[in-house]
Motif scaffolding. Sequence first.
Motif, PDB file in Angstrom:
ATOM      1  N   ARG A 216       0.839  -1.207   0.000  1.00  0.00           N
ATOM      2  CA  ARG A 216       0.000   0.000   0.000  1.00  0.00           C
ATOM      3  C   ARG A 216       0.867   1.247   0.000  1.00  0.00           C
ATOM      4  O   ARG A 216       1.858   1.324   0.739  1.00  0.00           O
ATOM      5  N   ALA A 217       0.510   2.219  -0.817  1.00  0.00           N
ATOM      6  CA  ALA A 217       1.197   3.509  -0.789  1.00  0.00           C
ATOM      7  C   ALA A 217       0.799   4.236   0.487  1.00  0.00           C
ATOM      8  O   ALA A 217      -0.392   4.417   0.765  1.00  0.00           O
ATOM      9  N   VAL A 218       1.783   4.638   1.285  1.00  0.00           N
ATOM     10  CA  VAL A 218       1.503   5.238   2.593  1.00  0.00           C
ATOM     11  C   VAL A 218       2.033   6.654   2.722  1.00  0.00           C
ATOM     12  O   VAL A 218       1.606   7.400   3.615  1.00  0.00           O
ATOM     13  N   ALA A 219       2.965   7.057   1.873  1.00  0.00           N
ATOM     14  CA  ALA A 219       3.519   8.412   1.921  1.00  0.00           C
ATOM     15  C   ALA A 219       4.026   8.777   0.538  1.00  0.00           C
ATOM     16  O   ALA A 219       4.412   7.908  -0.254  1.00  0.00           O
ATOM     17  N   ILE A 220       4.011  10.075   0.248  1.00  0.00           N
ATOM     18  CA  ILE A 220       4.450  10.549  -1.068  1.00  0.00           C
ATOM     19  C   ILE A 220       5.305  11.799  -0.926  1.00  0.00           C
ATOM     20  O   ILE A 220       5.267  12.496   0.092  1.00  0.00           O
ATOM     21  N   ALA A 221       6.074  12.073  -1.953  1.00  0.00           N
ATOM     22  CA  ALA A 221       6.811  13.329  -2.043  1.00  0.00           C
ATOM     23  C   ALA A 221       7.011  13.667  -3.508  1.00  0.00           C
ATOM     24  O   ALA A 221       7.090  12.780  -4.361  1.00  0.00           O
ATOM     25  N   GLY A 222       7.105  14.955  -3.776  1.00  0.00           N
ATOM     26  CA  GLY A 222       7.529  15.439  -5.086  1.00  0.00           C
ATOM     27  C   GLY A 222       8.847  16.173  -4.915  1.00  0.00           C
ATOM     28  O   GLY A 222       9.059  16.844  -3.892  1.00  0.00           O
ATOM     29  N   VAL A 223       9.753  16.032  -5.853  1.00  0.00           N
ATOM     30  CA  VAL A 223      11.013  16.771  -5.803  1.00  0.00           C
ATOM     31  C   VAL A 223      11.221  17.487  -7.123  1.00  0.00           C
ATOM     32  O   VAL A 223      10.794  17.017  -8.182  1.00  0.00           O
ATOM     33  N   TRP A 224      11.914  18.641  -7.032  1.00  0.00           N
ATOM     34  CA  TRP A 224      12.090  19.491  -8.202  1.00  0.00           C
ATOM     35  C   TRP A 224      13.506  20.055  -8.221  1.00  0.00           C
ATOM     36  O   TRP A 224      13.967  20.623  -7.236  1.00  0.00           O
ATOM     37  N   SER A 225      14.163  19.904  -9.342  1.00  0.00           N
ATOM     38  CA  SER A 225      15.530  20.370  -9.505  1.00  0.00           C
ATOM     39  C   SER A 225      15.549  21.791 -10.075  1.00  0.00           C
ATOM     40  O   SER A 225      14.698  22.154 -10.891  1.00  0.00           O
ATOM     41  N   SER A 226      16.548  22.559  -9.654  1.00  0.00           N
ATOM     42  CA  SER A 226      16.820  23.844 -10.318  1.00  0.00           C
ATOM     43  C   SER A 226      18.127  23.781 -11.089  1.00  0.00           C
ATOM     44  O   SER A 226      18.681  24.804 -11.475  1.00  0.00           O
ATOM     45  N   GLY A 227      18.624  22.556 -11.278  1.00  0.00           N
ATOM     46  CA  GLY A 227      19.850  22.373 -12.049  1.00  0.00           C
ATOM     47  C   GLY A 227      21.010  21.932 -11.175  1.00  0.00           C
ATOM     48  O   GLY A 227      20.961  22.025  -9.945  1.00  0.00           O
ATOM     49  N   ARG A 228      22.044  21.450 -11.810  1.00  0.00           N
ATOM     50  CA  ARG A 228      23.206  20.960 -11.077  1.00  0.00           C
ATOM     51  C   ARG A 228      23.867  22.089 -10.285  1.00  0.00           C
ATOM     52  O   ARG A 228      24.045  23.199 -10.789  1.00  0.00           O
ATOM     53  N   GLY A 229      24.214  21.761  -9.036  1.00  0.00           N
ATOM     54  CA  GLY A 229      24.900  22.725  -8.193  1.00  0.00           C
ATOM     55  C   GLY A 229      24.000  23.772  -7.576  1.00  0.00           C
ATOM     56  O   GLY A 229      24.501  24.746  -6.984  1.00  0.00           O
ATOM     57  N   ARG A 230      22.683  23.579  -7.697  1.00  0.00           N
ATOM     58  CA  ARG A 230      21.742  24.532  -7.102  1.00  0.00           C
ATOM     59  C   ARG A 230      20.756  23.791  -6.199  1.00  0.00           C
ATOM     60  O   ARG A 230      20.550  22.580  -6.340  1.00  0.00           O
ATOM     61  N   PRO A 231      20.091  24.501  -5.285  1.00  0.00           N
ATOM     62  CA  PRO A 231      19.176  23.837  -4.360  1.00  0.00           C
ATOM     63  C   PRO A 231      17.952  23.255  -5.072  1.00  0.00           C
ATOM     64  O   PRO A 231      17.378  23.881  -5.968  1.00  0.00           O
ATOM     65  N   GLY A 232      17.579  22.039  -4.663  1.00  0.00           N
ATOM     66  CA  GLY A 232      16.350  21.419  -5.130  1.00  0.00           C
ATOM     67  C   GLY A 232      15.269  21.556  -4.071  1.00  0.00           C
ATOM     68  O   GLY A 232      15.547  21.816  -2.887  1.00  0.00           O
ATOM     69  N   LEU A 233      14.028  21.368  -4.485  1.00  0.00           N
ATOM     70  CA  LEU A 233      12.875  21.599  -3.615  1.00  0.00           C
ATOM     71  C   LEU A 233      12.083  20.317  -3.402  1.00  0.00           C
ATOM     72  O   LEU A 233      11.881  19.545  -4.349  1.00  0.00           O
ATOM     73  N   VAL A 234      11.635  20.098  -2.169  1.00  0.00           N
ATOM     74  CA  VAL A 234      10.677  19.046  -1.861  1.00  0.00           C
ATOM     75  C   VAL A 234       9.292  19.695  -1.816  1.00  0.00           C
ATOM     76  O   VAL A 234       9.022  20.548  -0.969  1.00  0.00           O
ATOM     77  N   GLU A 235       8.413  19.309  -2.727  1.00  0.00           N
ATOM     78  CA  GLU A 235       7.069  19.911  -2.813  1.00  0.00           C
ATOM     79  C   GLU A 235       6.175  19.038  -3.670  1.00  0.00           C
ATOM     80  O   GLU A 235       6.411  18.950  -4.887  1.00  0.00           O
ATOM     81  N   PRO A 236       5.189  18.365  -3.079  1.00  0.00           N
ATOM     82  CA  PRO A 236       4.813  18.345  -1.663  1.00  0.00           C
ATOM     83  C   PRO A 236       5.381  17.103  -0.987  1.00  0.00           C
ATOM     84  O   PRO A 236       6.051  16.283  -1.610  1.00  0.00           O
ATOM     85  N   MET A 237       5.073  16.926   0.304  1.00  0.00           N
ATOM     86  CA  MET A 237       5.318  15.695   1.035  1.00  0.00           C
ATOM     87  C   MET A 237       4.109  15.459   1.929  1.00  0.00           C
ATOM     88  O   MET A 237       3.619  16.383   2.563  1.00  0.00           O
ATOM     89  N   GLY A 238       3.618  14.229   1.931  1.00  0.00           N
ATOM     90  CA  GLY A 238       2.459  13.933   2.767  1.00  0.00           C
ATOM     91  C   GLY A 238       2.385  12.459   3.112  1.00  0.00           C
ATOM     92  O   GLY A 238       2.932  11.610   2.402  1.00  0.00           O
ATOM     93  N   VAL A 239       1.694  12.166   4.209  1.00  0.00           N
ATOM     94  CA  VAL A 239       1.491  10.796   4.679  1.00  0.00           C
ATOM     95  C   VAL A 239      -0.005  10.531   4.747  1.00  0.00           C
ATOM     96  O   VAL A 239      -0.781  11.387   5.206  1.00  0.00           O
ATOM     97  N   HIS A 240      -0.413   9.365   4.287  1.00  0.00           N
ATOM     98  CA  HIS A 240      -1.828   8.978   4.342  1.00  0.00           C
ATOM     99  C   HIS A 240      -2.315   9.035   5.789  1.00  0.00           C
ATOM    100  O   HIS A 240      -1.615   8.619   6.717  1.00  0.00           O
ATOM    101  N   ARG A 241      -3.521   9.548   5.981  1.00  0.00           N
ATOM    102  CA  ARG A 241      -4.039   9.733   7.339  1.00  0.00           C
ATOM    103  C   ARG A 241      -4.162   8.432   8.120  1.00  0.00           C
ATOM    104  O   ARG A 241      -4.141   8.451   9.348  1.00  0.00           O
ATOM    105  N   ASP A 242      -4.295   7.320   7.430  1.00  0.00           N
ATOM    106  CA  ASP A 242      -4.419   6.033   8.123  1.00  0.00           C
ATOM    107  C   ASP A 242      -3.076   5.442   8.516  1.00  0.00           C
ATOM    108  O   ASP A 242      -3.033   4.379   9.152  1.00  0.00           O
ATOM    109  N   HIS A 243      -1.976   6.105   8.140  1.00  0.00           N
ATOM    110  CA  HIS A 243      -0.656   5.489   8.345  1.00  0.00           C
ATOM    111  C   HIS A 243       0.339   6.462   8.962  1.00  0.00           C
ATOM    112  O   HIS A 243       1.555   6.328   8.751  1.00  0.00           O
ATOM    113  N   ARG A 244      -0.151   7.393   9.743  1.00  0.00           N
ATOM    114  CA  ARG A 244       0.740   8.366  10.369  1.00  0.00           C
ATOM    115  C   ARG A 244       1.339   7.817  11.663  1.00  0.00           C
ATOM    116  O   ARG A 244       0.842   6.869  12.245  1.00  0.00           O
ATOM    117  N   GLY A 245       2.428   8.436  12.091  1.00  0.00           N
ATOM    118  CA  GLY A 245       3.065   8.052  13.338  1.00  0.00           C
ATOM    119  C   GLY A 245       3.977   6.850  13.242  1.00  0.00           C
ATOM    120  O   GLY A 245       4.368   6.284  14.272  1.00  0.00           O
TER     121      GLY A 245
END
Length: 301
Positions: A216-245
């Motif tokens: 079962r999929a219990v958590a997800i994340a999206g990641v986004w690059s701004s190119g090599r040598g630059r900061p990347g972003l985590v957007e979004p991140m979430g956990v299914h309400r039935d599988h927290r903790g």
Amino acid sequence: MSIVLGTPGGNELESLAATLAAWQQDGGPIQLHPGDLGWYSMRGPEATARALRAWSRDGELLALGLLDGPDGLLRLAVDPKLRSDESVARQLCSDISDPARGVLPDGEAIVEARGAVTLQHLLLTRGWQFDQPWTPMHRDLAAPVPDTHVTWPGLRVEVIGPDRAEAWMEVHWSAFKGTPFGEAERRGVLDWWATMMDGPFAERGRCLAAFDPDGRAVAIAGVWSSGRGRPGLVEPMGVHRDHRGKGYGAAVSEAAAAILGEMGSSSAMVCAETSNVGAVATYTAAGFTALPPESDLLRPS
């Protein structure tokens, strides 16, 4: 030359994202990122372009803002060389404050302008107020990310494609909506996901899902690059309400940082509401460092 405010066309999105990517800096503020445009683009390229406001002078982009949703929120990035430039700040302040300029509507509004200290000062002199604080989170990626937080027996985290988009969106729906995920919702979110992953920012992004021992999929994340040598972003991140903790959020966040490292990012970053102590704790458990909180600016109604 005077500063010109405009709304770009859909054919300009990739070049705008490239400029926005070049503005991302380690040690700098977490401002509008190409990944924010990528996540917004599930509405389609033309809708994404209509939500943007670009300030330029003599053909050079100075600042870019995203009208994020219907609630009067402007998310802003300013060329790092110009964050203290008085003329740029005054033009931005004037355009943001005047509903006739088409940036923000009249009444209550919020501006996210991290690092743009001169602009923030000018808005405060016009009656804007500090709003709720956000905590920037940062993880250096100079060294490979060790697999230390995938502690649940049998848990696996994978980059997913269209064949598992439904599972990804169902977890996202549970994490952020919390309402029943019926057939109509299922069709709608799959269309959104396909639009985003077929759009102009798709090559910058990856979608990750954590699966428990039962598949079962219990958590997800999206990641986004701004190119090599630059900061990347985590957007979004979430956990299914039935599988927290159960540590799934830390596991998928750590995996997100690892994927950004593989994509060449110098660091991984994300911003969490300071009041959301669970989110801040999750990212901290995944090896992110919390930086001093920063506040958006609010114009009361």
